[in-house]
Design a protein around this motif. Structure first.
Motif, PDB file in Angstrom:
ATOM      1  N   THR A 277      11.260  27.226 -16.359  1.00 47.20           N
ATOM      2  CA  THR A 277      10.976  26.516 -17.618  1.00 47.20           C
ATOM      3  C   THR A 277      10.046  27.302 -18.547  1.00 47.20           C
ATOM      4  O   THR A 277       9.215  26.718 -19.221  1.00 47.20           O
ATOM      5  CB  THR A 277      10.400  25.093 -17.404  1.00 47.20           C
ATOM      6  N   SER A 279      10.604  30.472 -21.382  1.00 46.92           N
ATOM      7  CA  SER A 279      11.429  31.566 -21.904  1.00 46.92           C
ATOM      8  C   SER A 279      10.597  32.839 -22.047  1.00 46.92           C
ATOM      9  O   SER A 279      11.128  33.939 -21.895  1.00 46.92           O
ATOM     10  CB  SER A 279      12.162  31.216 -23.196  1.00 46.92           C
ATOM     11  N   THR A 316      14.979  23.378 -27.249  1.00 48.66           N
ATOM     12  CA  THR A 316      13.818  22.536 -27.571  1.00 48.66           C
ATOM     13  C   THR A 316      14.130  21.657 -28.780  1.00 48.66           C
ATOM     14  O   THR A 316      13.820  20.461 -28.794  1.00 48.66           O
ATOM     15  CB  THR A 316      12.597  23.445 -27.861  1.00 48.66           C
ATOM     16  N   GLY A 356       6.871  29.799 -25.713  1.00 49.48           N
ATOM     17  CA  GLY A 356       7.906  29.750 -24.666  1.00 49.48           C
ATOM     18  C   GLY A 356       7.304  29.517 -23.294  1.00 49.48           C
ATOM     19  O   GLY A 356       7.527  30.300 -22.369  1.00 49.48           O
ATOM     20  N   ALA A 360       5.823  23.085 -23.576  1.00 48.78           N
ATOM     21  CA  ALA A 360       5.355  23.243 -24.959  1.00 48.78           C
ATOM     22  C   ALA A 360       6.148  22.347 -25.914  1.00 48.78           C
ATOM     23  O   ALA A 360       5.598  21.810 -26.878  1.00 48.78           O
ATOM     24  CB  ALA A 360       5.480  24.696 -25.388  1.00 48.78           C
ATOM     25  N   GLY A 361       7.434  22.166 -25.628  1.00 43.26           N
ATOM     26  CA  GLY A 361       8.283  21.351 -26.497  1.00 43.26           C
ATOM     27  C   GLY A 361       7.821  19.904 -26.554  1.00 43.26           C
ATOM     28  O   GLY A 361       7.964  19.229 -27.578  1.00 43.26           O
ATOM     29  N   ASP A 390      12.961  20.046 -19.570  1.00 46.08           N
ATOM     30  CA  ASP A 390      12.507  21.399 -19.897  1.00 46.08           C
ATOM     31  C   ASP A 390      13.434  22.450 -19.273  1.00 46.08           C
ATOM     32  O   ASP A 390      13.699  23.511 -19.848  1.00 46.08           O
ATOM     33  CB  ASP A 390      11.063  21.580 -19.389  1.00 46.08           C
ATOM     34  N   ARG A 393      16.515  22.711 -21.531  1.00 41.98           N
ATOM     35  CA  ARG A 393      16.266  23.269 -22.874  1.00 41.98           C
ATOM     36  C   ARG A 393      15.835  24.728 -22.793  1.00 41.98           C
ATOM     37  O   ARG A 393      16.208  25.544 -23.641  1.00 41.98           O
ATOM     38  CB  ARG A 393      15.277  22.412 -23.664  1.00 41.98           C
ATOM     39  N   ASN A 397      17.482  27.855 -24.580  1.00 38.88           N
ATOM     40  CA  ASN A 397      16.689  28.757 -25.428  1.00 38.88           C
ATOM     41  C   ASN A 397      17.006  30.213 -25.101  1.00 38.88           C
ATOM     42  O   ASN A 397      17.209  31.047 -25.990  1.00 38.88           O
ATOM     43  CB  ASN A 397      15.187  28.521 -25.198  1.00 38.88           C
TER      44      ASN A 397
HETATM   45  N1  ASP Z   1       9.722  25.591 -21.959  1.00 38.40           N
HETATM   46  C1  ASP Z   1      10.374  25.951 -23.178  1.00 38.40           C
HETATM   47  C2  ASP Z   1      10.553  27.444 -23.224  1.00 38.40           C
HETATM   48  O1  ASP Z   1       9.827  28.160 -22.586  1.00 38.40           O
HETATM   49  C3  ASP Z   1       9.649  25.490 -24.393  1.00 38.40           C
HETATM   50  C4  ASP Z   1       9.683  24.000 -24.400  1.00 38.40           C
HETATM   51  O2  ASP Z   1       8.848  23.391 -23.748  1.00 38.40           O
HETATM   52  O3  ASP Z   1      10.569  23.438 -25.047  1.00 38.40           O
HETATM   53  O4  ASP Z   1      11.427  27.924 -23.891  1.00 38.40           O
END
Ligand code: ASP
Length: 442
Positions: A277, A279, A316, A356, A360-361, A390, A393, A397
């Motif tokens: 989770t 990026s 996200t 990332g 965070a989203g 997460d 998404r 991403n």
């Molecule tokens: N965890 C996601 C990422 O690293 C970010 C998010 O929390 O949406 O891309």
């Protein structure tokens, strides 16, 4: 009982070590899921949790690579561009594609949620109050791109500042001509070392992925997931739809390449993103796969991918669309067309500012809710299942970063079609050999 002969034992061992890495990761992911669910159902979630440090160790190993890898590979990437205006053109195309795909993603999220109404009939109960995160101003964002102290940017792992510094160093190497030859050679050599180190760490991916999957499947039982099953299903379906329509479409119609190969070539980083989770944390795997499996040149991958891991968040944005409509429905709020447009705009911009990193989203969701006056308590409801959302998404991403890197590389003549069409070769047992990554098809 017969004891296995040494030959038989070696046979089983080489079956595993000789397997392509993506297959190893896939098997690890599936086994982790099954074992995690079994542990959860048998009331042994604590055993699942006790395995997590193995996954964390792997993630720490990849994170260790991020700063030096981005820096040296982007410096060599920029320094190897023939023409300085190429950099400007690539930047503009990259930004436009990243923003456009994100806006489409959130529209898909909103559309699915409006159609399938995940929030209708949901009892929200009482939730803890949450306050919205304040958005930085545009001036602050732009000023923040330039590091006042590059060493501090390295120490803090500030990817955008490292990108800016690396671009300047790369350009200066080109402009300095012959005088910069030793520096150029140093960075070329350092980049090779970092790529080798990356392939060594990545060869541990199956074990890390297995441990993280056992942990997550063991920790989240049906009692946690069932009430929000519709939201989970919509986010997952949305991610698949977005990848199948937008990424496959871009690859087929814009880059004029085979979309199936794109999915095969991106599978390693997508699976690591799914379980980690993060990026940004997946970035070294993404860069390696883009170059080795998709044939994207280093000058494109070293710029487009770190930027994507920081600002391109289609998954996200899609998730924020689904969640915003879910929360509106659950609180009985009817959103107007203007509010939907506000959500598209805010979520697209918020996704740029989303780091990332895990979760965070969810923090940025408060910004999206606040933009249309939806109750921020909704964030607390989503928080209980956020890890599961997460995973999907973050995978999207990263898939988006890979797709855009292919399109940009193709449009610049920087995609090696032969590698794109044939390579899928990252084998666990190649990481520790001394040659650079093999390109032969297995
Ligand atoms: N965890 C996601 C990422 O690293 C970010 C998010 O929390 O949406 O891309």
């Amino acid at each position: 009982m017969k004891t296995p002969t040494p030959t038989a034992r070696r046979g089983v061992f080489s079956f595993w070590t000789g397997m392509q890495l993506w297959k190893q990761i896939f098997l690890a992911l599936t086994a982790g899921l099954i074992i995690g669910v079994a542990l959860n159902m048998s009331g042994n979630a604590d055993i699942a949790t006790s395995i997590k440090p193995v996954g964390d160790l792997f993630i720490r190993g990849i994170k260790m690579l991020i700063v030096p890898l981005i820096f040296v590979s982007l410096v060599t990437g920029v320094a190897s561009l023939q023409n300085l205006s190429t950099m400007g053109r690539i930047s503009i195309k990259t930004f436009v594609l990243y923003l456009a795909t994100t806006a489409v993603a959130i529209t898909i999220g909103l559309g699915l949620a409006v159609l399938f109404q995940p929030g209708v009939g949901v009892d929200l109960g009482t939730a803890a109050a949450v306050s919205a995160k304040a958005a930085p101003t545009l001036t602050e964002t732009i000023l923040g791109l330039v590091p006042t102290n590059p060493v501090a940017a390295f120490a803090e792992g500030n990817v955008l500042q490292i990108i800016v510094f690396a671009i300047f160093v790369g350009l200066a190497i080109t402009l300095a001509g012959d005088a910069a030859k030793p520096v150029r050679a140093f960075f070329d050599s350092a980049a090779e070392v970092m790529y080798k180190l990356t392939s060594i760490i990545i060869s541990f991916a199956p074990y890390g992925v297995f441990a993280l999957m056992v942990w997550v499947a063991g920790a989240y039982g049906m009692d946690v997931l069932a009430p929000l099953a519709k939201v989970i299903a919509l986010v997952y379906v949305g991610c698949v739809v977005h990848a199948a329509l937008v990424y496959a479409g871009l690859i087929k119609f814009v880059a004029r390449l085979n979309p199936v190969r794109y999915f095969q070539g991106s599978i390693e980083p997508v699976m690591v993103a799914f379980t980690s989770t993060s990026s940004s944390g997946t970035l070294p795997v993404t860069m390696m796969s883009a170059e080795r499996n998709l044939g994207v040149s280093r000058s494109v991958s070293s710029f487009v991918l770190p930027l994507g891991a920081t600002i391109n968040m289609d998954g996200t944005a899609l998730y924020q669309g689904v969640c915003a409509v879910f929360i509106a429905q659950a609180y009985g709020v009817d959103l107007t067309t203007g509010q939907y447009l506000t959500i598209v705009l805010t979520a697209t911009l918020a996704s740029i500012g989303t780091a990332g990193v895990p979760g965070a989203g969810l923090i940025m969701l408060s910004l999206v809710l606040a933009s249309v006056g939806l109750p921020l308590e909704g964030v607390a409801i989503i928080a209980g299942i956020d890890r599961i959302l997460d995973m999907a998404r973050t995978a999207l991403n990263v898939a988006g970063d890979c797709a855009v890197s292919c399109v940009i590389a193709r449009s610049e003549g920087e995609l090696d079609e032969k590698t794109y069409d044939t390579a899928h070769v990252l084998r666990a047992d190649t990481a520790l050999t001394s040659a650079s990554p093999s390109r032969t098809a297995a």
